[in-house]
Design a protein around this motif. Structure first.
Motif, PDB file in Angstrom:
ATOM      1  N   MET A  79       0.850  -1.188   0.000  1.00 44.55           N
ATOM      2  CA  MET A  79       0.000   0.000   0.000  1.00 44.55           C
ATOM      3  C   MET A  79       0.890   1.243   0.000  1.00 44.55           C
ATOM      4  O   MET A  79       1.691   1.437   0.912  1.00 44.55           O
ATOM      5  N   LEU A  80       0.750   2.058  -1.028  1.00 41.09           N
ATOM      6  CA  LEU A  80       1.562   3.269  -1.154  1.00 41.09           C
ATOM      7  C   LEU A  80       0.723   4.502  -0.836  1.00 41.09           C
ATOM      8  O   LEU A  80      -0.419   4.631  -1.305  1.00 41.09           O
ATOM      9  N   ARG A  81       1.319   5.386  -0.068  1.00 45.06           N
ATOM     10  CA  ARG A  81       0.731   6.683   0.217  1.00 45.06           C
ATOM     11  C   ARG A  81       1.846   7.715   0.203  1.00 45.06           C
ATOM     12  O   ARG A  81       2.947   7.465   0.699  1.00 45.06           O
ATOM     13  N   ARG A 104      11.212  -0.548 -14.435  1.00 50.37           N
ATOM     14  CA  ARG A 104      10.809  -1.922 -14.171  1.00 50.37           C
ATOM     15  C   ARG A 104       9.312  -2.046 -13.957  1.00 50.37           C
ATOM     16  O   ARG A 104       8.699  -3.068 -14.283  1.00 50.37           O
ATOM     17  N   ASN A 105       8.683  -1.033 -13.390  1.00 48.69           N
ATOM     18  CA  ASN A 105       7.264  -1.089 -13.054  1.00 48.69           C
ATOM     19  C   ASN A 105       6.615   0.228 -13.474  1.00 48.69           C
ATOM     20  O   ASN A 105       6.826   1.266 -12.840  1.00 48.69           O
ATOM     21  N   LYS A 106       5.843   0.194 -14.526  1.00 48.66           N
ATOM     22  CA  LYS A 106       5.213   1.397 -15.055  1.00 48.66           C
ATOM     23  C   LYS A 106       4.186   1.963 -14.077  1.00 48.66           C
ATOM     24  O   LYS A 106       4.012   3.191 -13.988  1.00 48.66           O
ATOM     25  N   LEU A 107       3.481   1.097 -13.346  1.00 45.13           N
ATOM     26  CA  LEU A 107       2.506   1.569 -12.375  1.00 45.13           C
ATOM     27  C   LEU A 107       3.192   2.374 -11.276  1.00 45.13           C
ATOM     28  O   LEU A 107       2.715   3.446 -10.881  1.00 45.13           O
ATOM     29  N   VAL A 108       4.324   1.864 -10.782  1.00 42.86           N
ATOM     30  CA  VAL A 108       5.074   2.565  -9.743  1.00 42.86           C
ATOM     31  C   VAL A 108       5.590   3.897 -10.273  1.00 42.86           C
ATOM     32  O   VAL A 108       5.574   4.915  -9.562  1.00 42.86           O
ATOM     33  N   ALA A 109       6.031   3.912 -11.515  1.00 42.28           N
ATOM     34  CA  ALA A 109       6.507   5.161 -12.104  1.00 42.28           C
ATOM     35  C   ALA A 109       5.401   6.204 -12.145  1.00 42.28           C
ATOM     36  O   ALA A 109       5.629   7.392 -11.852  1.00 42.28           O
ATOM     37  N   GLY A 110       4.194   5.780 -12.480  1.00 37.96           N
ATOM     38  CA  GLY A 110       3.073   6.722 -12.523  1.00 37.96           C
ATOM     39  C   GLY A 110       2.694   7.241 -11.144  1.00 37.96           C
ATOM     40  O   GLY A 110       2.405   8.437 -10.965  1.00 37.96           O
ATOM     41  N   ILE A 111       2.718   6.342 -10.139  1.00 39.98           N
ATOM     42  CA  ILE A 111       2.368   6.765  -8.776  1.00 39.98           C
ATOM     43  C   ILE A 111       3.395   7.752  -8.242  1.00 39.98           C
ATOM     44  O   ILE A 111       3.043   8.811  -7.675  1.00 39.98           O
ATOM     45  N   LYS A 161      12.290  11.351  -6.503  1.00 41.41           N
ATOM     46  CA  LYS A 161      12.860  11.371  -7.853  1.00 41.41           C
ATOM     47  C   LYS A 161      13.862  10.243  -8.042  1.00 41.41           C
ATOM     48  O   LYS A 161      13.912   9.601  -9.104  1.00 41.41           O
ATOM     49  N   GLU A 162      14.663   9.962  -7.010  1.00 45.55           N
ATOM     50  CA  GLU A 162      15.637   8.874  -7.103  1.00 45.55           C
ATOM     51  C   GLU A 162      14.941   7.517  -7.174  1.00 45.55           C
ATOM     52  O   GLU A 162      15.359   6.618  -7.908  1.00 45.55           O
ATOM     53  N   LEU A 163      13.863   7.356  -6.430  1.00 41.33           N
ATOM     54  CA  LEU A 163      13.114   6.094  -6.483  1.00 41.33           C
ATOM     55  C   LEU A 163      12.483   5.882  -7.858  1.00 41.33           C
ATOM     56  O   LEU A 163      12.465   4.757  -8.376  1.00 41.33           O
ATOM     57  N   LYS A 164      11.976   6.928  -8.443  1.00 35.96           N
ATOM     58  CA  LYS A 164      11.390   6.804  -9.781  1.00 35.96           C
ATOM     59  C   LYS A 164      12.443   6.417 -10.801  1.00 35.96           C
ATOM     60  O   LYS A 164      12.193   5.609 -11.707  1.00 35.96           O
ATOM     61  N   ARG A 165      13.626   6.978 -10.674  1.00 38.82           N
ATOM     62  CA  ARG A 165      14.701   6.625 -11.600  1.00 38.82           C
ATOM     63  C   ARG A 165      15.115   5.157 -11.436  1.00 38.82           C
ATOM     64  O   ARG A 165      15.419   4.469 -12.414  1.00 38.82           O
ATOM     65  N   LYS A 166      15.096   4.656 -10.206  1.00 33.26           N
ATOM     66  CA  LYS A 166      15.568   3.299  -9.931  1.00 33.26           C
ATOM     67  C   LYS A 166      14.535   2.243 -10.306  1.00 33.26           C
ATOM     68  O   LYS A 166      14.886   1.184 -10.842  1.00 33.26           O
ATOM     69  N   VAL A 191       1.082  -3.559  -6.157  1.00 30.45           N
ATOM     70  CA  VAL A 191       1.243  -2.204  -5.641  1.00 30.45           C
ATOM     71  C   VAL A 191      -0.081  -1.474  -5.799  1.00 30.45           C
ATOM     72  O   VAL A 191      -0.627  -1.400  -6.905  1.00 30.45           O
ATOM     73  N   ALA A 192      -0.605  -0.956  -4.695  1.00 31.32           N
ATOM     74  CA  ALA A 192      -1.883  -0.247  -4.699  1.00 31.32           C
ATOM     75  C   ALA A 192      -1.689   1.150  -4.127  1.00 31.32           C
ATOM     76  O   ALA A 192      -1.008   1.323  -3.113  1.00 31.32           O
ATOM     77  N   LYS A 193      -2.275   2.116  -4.772  1.00 33.25           N
ATOM     78  CA  LYS A 193      -2.224   3.496  -4.299  1.00 33.25           C
ATOM     79  C   LYS A 193      -3.399   3.729  -3.353  1.00 33.25           C
ATOM     80  O   LYS A 193      -4.561   3.590  -3.731  1.00 33.25           O
ATOM     81  N   PHE A 194      -3.084   4.102  -2.122  1.00 28.63           N
ATOM     82  CA  PHE A 194      -4.131   4.246  -1.109  1.00 28.63           C
ATOM     83  C   PHE A 194      -5.146   5.317  -1.490  1.00 28.63           C
ATOM     84  O   PHE A 194      -6.345   5.139  -1.267  1.00 28.63           O
ATOM     85  N   ASP A 195      -4.696   6.421  -2.056  1.00 32.54           N
ATOM     86  CA  ASP A 195      -5.618   7.503  -2.409  1.00 32.54           C
ATOM     87  C   ASP A 195      -6.648   7.045  -3.435  1.00 32.54           C
ATOM     88  O   ASP A 195      -7.801   7.485  -3.400  1.00 32.54           O
ATOM     89  N   ASP A 196      -6.258   6.153  -4.342  1.00 24.88           N
ATOM     90  CA  ASP A 196      -7.208   5.626  -5.316  1.00 24.88           C
ATOM     91  C   ASP A 196      -8.192   4.652  -4.671  1.00 24.88           C
ATOM     92  O   ASP A 196      -9.339   4.550  -5.099  1.00 24.88           O
TER      93      ASP A 196
END
Length: 382
Positions: free
Chosen positions: A211-213, A362-369, A353-358, A282-287
């Motif tokens: 769960m990501l927030r 690999r995971n397009k959903l994570v990149a969007g979140i 920003k560093e997490l998005k680069r890393k 990976v689930a976005k809590f706000d959604d």
């Protein structure tokens, strides 16, 4: 009449003991012959009395090797029998894809329901039978909505969610007590904030729901829980109260950087541990809690990942009923919007920003979140 002369029969030479023979006198027996004769006598006496012969230690190297092999075989057989017995009791990990259910009140495992759970009509949520659920972690940084996510999962699947904490305020909460709070067995998902602050990460888990927030909202939410827990006690309504704004401003100066690094470490750990779509969702809590169609859609994706596929219309109905009617015990009413200083916002922005680069490639959903979190940074400036 002839007289018959009676003569004594001549004994056989081998039956006539000689005076110079060592057998003629029992006192002249050799030690070896005497011990052999006594052992034979004792064996005969044991057999007559129904006693078993005493065990004899192996006398040669061949007998010793055979004795060791027999002992080893007995031990191996005992180990195999023990393992088979444990598997038959359900302690093993032989999982099926669809968990079976038990009737209400049939739970006999660890974490027997309290008086609240015992008197509570649990027709909507029961423990899974015989550990048939695949061990799944509901991983989240503190303040990322794991409690309301558990509520939605239980209402949709009908199976308890577990936890590594044993939180009494959730175990006895009304109108919805989390009756699986005290166990990690026979549950559809296990709540854990690890590795945050060195907490357990459920090493036996086979997959995870992350769960990501945004740290801009998760860190203030964690502070509200922290403040309530230390000010009001463990049994307080920790998920309903917001700390005063002046205490938030005082706390953020010394803790935002450390908590941002903890948020980053938590995210990286689960992304590295389960790096495929079959083992990590990976689930976005706000959604999940957003009004409209995104909430039921995300909930449907979560329960499908947990091997509880169902009709979307039913999931949508459960989502609306839970969010609007049952979530008051786990949703916090806010009287102000927490903000950050410019330096704190810049630091959080650099970490995201560093997490998005890393992980973005690999995971397009994570990149969007993460991209959405980066775009929202100006909303939380002083």
């Amino acid at each position: 009449m002839r007289e018959v002369e009676l003569r004594p029969l001549a004994r056989s030479p081998r039956n006539i003991p000689r005076s110079d023979s060592p057998r003629s006198s029992p006192r002249s027996d050799s030690p070896r012959a005497s011990s052999h004769r006594s052992s034979r006598t004792s064996d005969y006496g044991n057999k007559r009395r129904g006693r078993a012969e005493p065990l004899r230690s192996p006398s040669s190297s061949a007998e010793m090797l055979e004795w060791k092999l027999q002992t080893l075989c007995v031990l191996l057989c005992a180990v195999v029998v023990t393992l088979i017995f444990q598997l038959s009791l359900g302690h093993g990990r032989s999982h099926t894809r669809r968990p079976s259910r038990v009737r209400p009140g049939a739970w006999r495992g660890r974490g027997v329901p309290s008086s609240v759970c015992a008197n509570y009509k649990r027709s909507h949520a029961q423990p899974a039978f015989n550990s048939s659920c695949i061990p799944t972690v509901l991983a989240s940084y503190p303040g990322s909505g794991s409690t309301i996510t558990r509520l939605l999962i239980e209402m949709t699947t009908g199976v308890w969610t577990g936890s590594i904490y044993g939180d009494g305020s959730l175990y006895n909460s009304l109108p919805h007590p989390f009756c699986g709070e005290m166990t990690t067995r026979s549950v559809v998902a296990i709540k854990s904030h690890g590795p945050w602050e060195g907490q357990h990460t459920v090493v036996f888990a086979k997959r995870a729901v992350l769960m990501l927030r945004s740290p801009f909202t998760a860190i203030p939410s964690y502070f509200n829980w922290f403040h309530t827990f230390h000010k009001k006690g463990a049994q307080a309504q920790q998920h309903q109260m917001q700390a005063p704004e002046e205490e938030w401003i005082q706390w953020r100066g010394n803790n935002v950087k450390n908590q941002t690094e903890a948020w980053v470490h938590h995210f990286s750990y689960w992304m590295d541990r389960f790096n495929s779509s079959d083992t990590l969702f990976v689930a976005k809590f706000d959604d999940l809690v957003h009004d409209g169609t995104s909430g039921p859609r995300v909930l449907s994706e979560i329960v499908n990942f947990l091997d509880f596929p169902g009709e979307f219309n039913r999931t949508k109905k459960v989502w609306h009923n839970t969010i609007y009617n049952r979530s008051s015990a786990v949703r916090r009413e806010k009287s102000y919007k927490p903000t950050f200083t410019k330096a704190q916002t810049k630091f959080i922005f650099s970490q995201l920003k560093e997490l998005k680069r890393k992980y973005g490639k690999r995971n397009k959903l994570v990149a969007g979140i993460l991209g959405e979190y980066l775009a929202d940074r100006r909303l939380y400036l002083d």
